[in-house]
Design a protein around this motif. Sequence first.
Motif, PDB file in Angstrom:
ATOM      1  N   GLU A 116      53.480 -26.790 101.410  1.00 13.73           N
ATOM      2  CA  GLU A 116      52.922 -26.876 102.759  1.00 13.73           C
ATOM      3  C   GLU A 116      53.652 -26.604 104.057  1.00 13.73           C
ATOM      4  O   GLU A 116      54.776 -27.267 103.988  1.00 13.73           O
ATOM      5  CB  GLU A 116      51.581 -27.962 102.176  1.00 13.73           C
ATOM      6  N   LEU A 148      55.316 -24.225  94.440  1.00 15.91           N
ATOM      7  CA  LEU A 148      54.280 -24.903  95.977  1.00 15.91           C
ATOM      8  C   LEU A 148      55.056 -25.108  97.157  1.00 15.91           C
ATOM      9  O   LEU A 148      55.769 -26.006  96.609  1.00 15.91           O
ATOM     10  CB  LEU A 148      52.490 -25.618  95.108  1.00 15.91           C
ATOM     11  N   SER A 157      52.550 -20.055  96.884  1.00 19.49           N
ATOM     12  CA  SER A 157      53.300 -20.387  95.987  1.00 19.49           C
ATOM     13  C   SER A 157      54.410 -19.342  96.110  1.00 19.49           C
ATOM     14  O   SER A 157      54.546 -18.469  97.115  1.00 19.49           O
ATOM     15  CB  SER A 157      52.097 -20.258  95.129  1.00 19.49           C
ATOM     16  N   SER A 210      56.650 -29.913 101.400  1.00 18.71           N
ATOM     17  CA  SER A 210      56.062 -29.836 103.119  1.00 18.71           C
ATOM     18  C   SER A 210      56.825 -30.193 104.561  1.00 18.71           C
ATOM     19  O   SER A 210      57.369 -30.882 104.498  1.00 18.71           O
ATOM     20  CB  SER A 210      55.014 -30.928 103.089  1.00 18.71           C
ATOM     21  N   THR A 229      54.120 -28.274  93.786  1.00 19.63           N
ATOM     22  CA  THR A 229      55.236 -28.867  95.593  1.00 19.63           C
ATOM     23  C   THR A 229      56.335 -29.420  95.487  1.00 19.63           C
ATOM     24  O   THR A 229      56.383 -30.690  95.610  1.00 19.63           O
ATOM     25  CB  THR A 229      53.994 -29.152  96.142  1.00 19.63           C
ATOM     26  N   VAL A 235      48.641 -24.622 102.310  1.00 21.08           N
ATOM     27  CA  VAL A 235      49.395 -24.164 100.926  1.00 21.08           C
ATOM     28  C   VAL A 235      50.165 -22.618 100.393  1.00 21.08           C
ATOM     29  O   VAL A 235      49.183 -21.771 100.024  1.00 21.08           O
ATOM     30  CB  VAL A 235      48.726 -24.727  99.546  1.00 21.08           C
TER      31      VAL A 235
END
Length: 229
Positions: free
Chosen positions: A224, A222, A203, A130, A127, A201
Amino acid sequence: MDGDKRAHEEEAGPSSVIDKTKQELTEKITDTFHDASEDEEEEEVNGHNKNGVFVPGPLLSLKEQIEKDKEDESLRRWKEKLLGCLESDLHGQLDPEVKFHSIGILSEDFGEIVTPLPVEENQNGRTLFSLREGSRYQLKLKFSVLHNLVSGLTYSNTVWKGGFQVDQSKGMLGTFAPQKEPYVYALKEDTTPSGTLARGVYSAKLKFEDDDRRCHMELKYLFEIKKSS
């Protein structure tokens, strides 16, 4: 009419109803994520493929490009400046190499996050960031070009959510010559979608290719999207 409709749904079976629901959900997510301006950008990038196939000219080594017309002193100096002549690169290697050093994410949410490249094998698919829904962000790249000119460097960024592709953007970075200092390039600013369906989330796969379809980097990651506070 209602009886015929119910009979048709019963004949189709529950699996087809589930598939239809999944399709409608995917279309809603895609609509919230996809920016119409990206369609126009994609047409500009791929426009030469619609009217004919682009065939690049023969590839010359950096040394050959520098030495061509070397009797013209002013032209030679201009070429050296334009091509970013490096003594260590004048060895006749044809294929250019693009070495990516880092990828940064610029956002009003957190400023900048920089991730060194390449990522370790066990972190591929990590990730990267975010973001809040409806926030603006940019991807910023730091890379070096070695050995020869890299022509027509392009990127594609494909995004999935829950196994369904919801977005794909493409763009042209341009042609770059070898030079001692790395290039820093910021991709087009984008805005995260908003709404309940947009949160969660995602990808993604970021890929860079040149005119000769050489892949210089492929990064899976990834990210978010969170509810705006």
